[in-house]
Enzyme design. Sequence first.
Site, mmCIF file in Angstrom:
data_model
loop_
_atom_site.group_PDB
_atom_site.id
_atom_site.type_symbol
_atom_site.label_atom_id
_atom_site.label_comp_id
_atom_site.label_asym_id
_atom_site.label_seq_id
_atom_site.Cartn_x
_atom_site.Cartn_y
_atom_site.Cartn_z
ATOM 1 N N LYS A 22 -8.128 -10.303 59.991
ATOM 2 C CA LYS A 22 -8.568 -8.899 58.804
ATOM 3 C C LYS A 22 -7.050 -9.114 57.220
ATOM 4 C CE LYS A 22 -8.143 -4.247 58.438
ATOM 5 N NZ LYS A 22 -7.391 -4.133 57.019
ATOM 6 N N ASN A 23 -6.118 -8.694 58.102
ATOM 7 C CA ASN A 23 -4.964 -8.823 56.922
ATOM 8 C C ASN A 23 -3.703 -10.008 55.981
ATOM 9 O OD1 ASN A 23 -5.323 -5.759 57.281
ATOM 10 N ND2 ASN A 23 -3.528 -5.346 58.778
ATOM 11 N N ARG A 91 -7.725 -1.296 48.611
ATOM 12 C CA ARG A 91 -6.575 -1.687 48.502
ATOM 13 C C ARG A 91 -6.312 -2.638 49.015
ATOM 14 N NH1 ARG A 91 -1.989 -1.342 48.628
ATOM 15 N NH2 ARG A 91 -0.940 0.051 47.640
ATOM 16 N N CYS A 115 -3.931 6.704 49.751
ATOM 17 C CA CYS A 115 -4.884 6.694 50.596
ATOM 18 C C CYS A 115 -4.256 7.496 51.903
ATOM 19 C CB CYS A 115 -5.331 5.428 51.150
ATOM 20 S SG CYS A 115 -4.322 4.199 52.489
ATOM 21 N N ARG A 120 1.053 4.711 48.965
ATOM 22 C CA ARG A 120 0.992 3.734 49.292
ATOM 23 C C ARG A 120 1.531 3.219 47.785
ATOM 24 N NH1 ARG A 120 -3.515 1.022 52.715
ATOM 25 N NH2 ARG A 120 -1.698 0.143 53.379
ATOM 26 N N PRO A 121 2.811 3.084 47.524
ATOM 27 C CA PRO A 121 2.205 2.730 45.424
ATOM 28 C C PRO A 121 2.403 1.014 45.618
ATOM 29 C CG PRO A 121 4.895 3.138 47.116
ATOM 30 C CD PRO A 121 4.060 3.622 48.281
ATOM 31 N N ILE A 122 2.729 0.087 44.294
ATOM 32 C CA ILE A 122 3.410 -0.681 44.563
ATOM 33 C C ILE A 122 4.431 -1.427 43.640
ATOM 34 C CG2 ILE A 122 0.416 -1.863 44.649
ATOM 35 C CD1 ILE A 122 0.371 -2.289 41.563
ATOM 36 N N LEU A 124 7.090 -1.791 44.608
ATOM 37 C CA LEU A 124 8.232 -3.490 45.052
ATOM 38 C C LEU A 124 7.357 -4.612 44.174
ATOM 39 C CD1 LEU A 124 8.913 -2.281 48.635
ATOM 40 C CD2 LEU A 124 10.326 -2.455 46.820
ATOM 41 N N ASP A 306 0.060 -0.002 62.169
ATOM 42 C CA ASP A 306 -1.564 -0.363 62.541
ATOM 43 C C ASP A 306 -1.584 0.348 64.083
ATOM 44 O OD1 ASP A 306 -2.089 -0.895 60.324
ATOM 45 O OD2 ASP A 306 -1.962 -2.677 60.354
ATOM 46 N N ILE A 328 6.730 3.680 59.162
ATOM 47 C CA ILE A 328 5.739 3.145 57.348
ATOM 48 C C ILE A 328 5.204 4.199 56.527
ATOM 49 C CG2 ILE A 328 4.806 1.341 56.888
ATOM 50 C CD1 ILE A 328 7.200 0.914 58.754
ATOM 51 N N ARG A 398 -14.604 -1.802 58.651
ATOM 52 C CA ARG A 398 -14.263 -2.489 57.990
ATOM 53 C C ARG A 398 -13.205 -3.027 58.669
ATOM 54 N NH1 ARG A 398 -11.832 1.446 52.861
ATOM 55 N NH2 ARG A 398 -11.499 -0.808 52.199
HETATM 56 N N1 EPU Z 1 5.829 0.311 49.934
HETATM 57 C C1 EPU Z 1 6.303 0.697 49.225
HETATM 58 N N2 EPU Z 1 6.731 0.198 47.625
HETATM 59 C C2 EPU Z 1 5.946 -0.499 47.272
HETATM 60 C C3 EPU Z 1 4.714 -1.243 48.337
HETATM 61 C C4 EPU Z 1 4.866 -0.283 50.116
HETATM 62 O O1 EPU Z 1 7.505 2.476 48.938
HETATM 63 O O2 EPU Z 1 5.534 -1.463 46.330
HETATM 64 C C5 EPU Z 1 5.806 1.134 51.123
HETATM 65 C C6 EPU Z 1 4.514 1.473 51.941
HETATM 66 O O3 EPU Z 1 4.357 2.821 51.169
HETATM 67 C C7 EPU Z 1 4.997 1.515 53.016
HETATM 68 C C8 EPU Z 1 5.759 0.855 53.452
HETATM 69 O O4 EPU Z 1 6.577 0.296 51.736
HETATM 70 O O5 EPU Z 1 4.900 3.171 53.201
HETATM 71 C C9 EPU Z 1 4.600 -0.107 54.325
HETATM 72 O O6 EPU Z 1 3.804 -0.849 53.500
HETATM 73 P P1 EPU Z 1 3.721 -1.885 53.103
HETATM 74 O O7 EPU Z 1 3.142 -2.319 51.504
HETATM 75 O O8 EPU Z 1 3.898 -3.210 54.111
HETATM 76 O O9 EPU Z 1 1.437 -2.579 53.818
HETATM 77 P P2 EPU Z 1 0.211 -2.710 52.848
HETATM 78 O O10 EPU Z 1 0.745 -3.976 52.540
HETATM 79 O O11 EPU Z 1 -0.056 -2.620 51.986
HETATM 80 C C10 EPU Z 1 -0.200 -3.534 55.242
HETATM 81 C C11 EPU Z 1 -1.620 -3.681 55.835
HETATM 82 C C12 EPU Z 1 -1.961 -2.704 55.897
HETATM 83 C C13 EPU Z 1 -0.226 -2.412 57.372
HETATM 84 C C14 EPU Z 1 0.355 -2.403 56.632
HETATM 85 C C15 EPU Z 1 2.261 -2.620 57.411
HETATM 86 C C16 EPU Z 1 -3.503 -5.508 54.776
HETATM 87 C C17 EPU Z 1 -4.907 -5.142 53.944
HETATM 88 N N3 EPU Z 1 -3.275 -3.671 54.859
HETATM 89 O O12 EPU Z 1 -0.431 -2.894 54.098
HETATM 90 O O13 EPU Z 1 -3.117 -2.114 57.047
HETATM 91 O O14 EPU Z 1 -1.009 -0.599 57.870
HETATM 92 O O15 EPU Z 1 0.861 -4.002 56.180
HETATM 93 O O16 EPU Z 1 2.350 -3.308 58.836
HETATM 94 O O17 EPU Z 1 -2.365 -6.472 54.789
HETATM 95 C C18 EPU Z 1 -4.982 -2.076 58.495
HETATM 96 O O18 EPU Z 1 -5.321 -2.532 58.776
HETATM 97 O O19 EPU Z 1 -5.311 -0.407 59.821
HETATM 98 C C19 EPU Z 1 -3.571 -1.466 57.372
HETATM 99 C C20 EPU Z 1 -3.459 -0.362 57.270
#
Ligand code: EPU
Length: 421
Positions: A22-23, A91, A115, A120-122, A124, A306, A328, A398
Site C-alpha cells: 500500500k505505501n 493523507r 490524524c 503529521r506535519p508536512i 519538511l 506500522d 515516530i 483501507r
Molecule cells: N514529520 C515531520 N515533518 C514533516 C513530515 C514528517 O515532522 O514534514 C514527522 C512526522 O510527524 C513523524 C515522522 O516525521 O513523526 C515520520 O513521518 P513520515 O513523514 O515518515 O510519515 P508519512 O510519510 O506521512 C508514511 C506511511 C505511514 C508510516 C510512516 C512512517 C504512507 C502512505 N504512510 O507516512 O504508514 O507510518 O511513513 O513509516 O506511506 C500506515 O501504513 O499505517 C501508515 C501510517
Amino acid sequence: MECFSIKGGVPLHGEVTISGSKNAAFPVMAATLLTDEPCVIRGLPELSDTRFMAQILASLGAQVRFKNGTLAIRAKKIRGFADYDLVRKMRGSICIAGPLLARLRQVRISLPGGCIIGARPIHLHLKGFAALGAKIKIEGGYVDAAAKKLVGATMFLGGRAGSTVLGTANVMMAAVLADGVTVIESAACEPEIVDLADFLNVMGANVSGAGSPTITITGVKKLHGAEHEVIPDRIEAATFAIAAAATDGEITIKHARADHLRAVIDKLNEANVSVKRSGGNLVVRRQGVLKPVDVTTLPYSGFPTDVQAQMMSLLALAPGISIITERIFESRFMHVSELARLGADIEIEGPSAIVKGGRPLSGAPVMASDLRASAALVIAGLAAKGTTQVNRIYHLDRGYENMDAKLRKLGARIRRVEEQT
Ligand code: EPU
C-alpha cells in the site's frame, strides 16, 4: 457498519500470499503524473485507499483504469489542485504535490491536518520544495507552491523523528524534472522509496542512492511512459507472521521479502519465534513459550512504527515485561485501552508502553481506531479465548487486502458481519 467476529484460540496453519505494498503504491501511482505518456502499474493491492488514489488521479484530469490490481493511466492534461476533501480523506494523497509541482510548476493542495496517530506535519516536504526554488504560501488551509523553474539543490530533510517517507518521495518527484543536481540528505531509506526510485528511473529519471540517507537526483528534461510492479507489502507480511506466532501456529508466507523485514524478524526471533526462508517464502513458527522483548520504533531499517501495535498484541502473550517505545508518532497507542478490554495488562509511560505479558486474553467487543491498531486487535482476538468483535473495520479495509479471507484460509474462525448496536 461491518465488523469482524472472531472465535479465538485456533492456531493458524497453511500458506498466505502477501499483496502489493500500500505505501509503495501511493508514490508510484502519483509519479505517473510526471509524464503525459501512458503508464501501467501492476501488483497494486485492491484497497479502498488505492481505489481512492486512482479517483484522485482521475479528478486531476488523468485517464484512469484500475482493475485487478493493475492501473493503466495517462495523465495527458492535468490540473494542479487538490481540495480539502481529497487530502483529508487520505493523507497519503499528499504525495501528488511533488509531481504536480514538477510537471506544472505550480500546485495548490489542502494541508492534510493531523490524524489519530499524531500531528503529521508536512513542513519538511515544503522545505524541500522551497530549496528547489518554489515559493510557498499557506493560506486558508491550502498550500500554494509555484516556481518559474525548479533548480537542483542540496538539502537536509531530517526532522524531529528522523527522516520522512512521503516527504522524501515528494521532493524526489519534484526534483526529477528540475535543472541540475539535487542531493537529499537524511533521506528516508524505506523500501518504498527504493521502489519509487526504480520506477522513476524506468521512466527516464536519473536517481541514485535510494535506500541510503543520501539520494542524488540529476534532473532530466522529460520523462516517458513506463511499466512497473510494486514491491510486496512488508507490513502485511509482518502482520501475518505475528498472527501465526500469537496463535502458536505455523504458516508459510509467499511473496514476502525477508530483506525488507530484518528488524521484525530479529525481534520475532528474540521473542522465540522462528522465521526461516524456504524457497523464496518465509516459514514462521513459534518455538515454545514466548519471551518478552523490548522494541523501539525507528525509521527503516529499524523496527517499523506500522508493526508496533501488532507486536504489542504478541508481547501481551509473552510472560514477563516488554517495553515498547514509539519514536515516530506521538499518539500511536490507541490500541492499548482496547487490548486492555481483552485482558492485556499494559501501562503507558510517556513514549513507552510497559507490557506485563502472559495474562490470558478473553474475547470482548473492541473498537478499531486506525489501520494498524485494527490489525493488532484482530491478532489479539485470534489468540484470545472466546469471541472478539472488532468494530470499525473500515480502517482495516483501507490497508489490508481481504484480510478476513486470507485468515480463514489459514484456519481462523473469522467472519465479516454487520455491527450490532
Ligand atoms: N514529520 C515531520 N515533518 C514533516 C513530515 C514528517 O515532522 O514534514 C514527522 C512526522 O510527524 C513523524 C515522522 O516525521 O513523526 C515520520 O513521518 P513520515 O513523514 O515518515 O510519515 P508519512 O510519510 O506521512 C508514511 C506511511 C505511514 C508510516 C510512516 C512512517 C504512507 C502512505 N504512510 O507516512 O504508514 O507510518 O511513513 O513509516 O506511506 C500506515 O501504513 O499505517 C501508515 C501510517
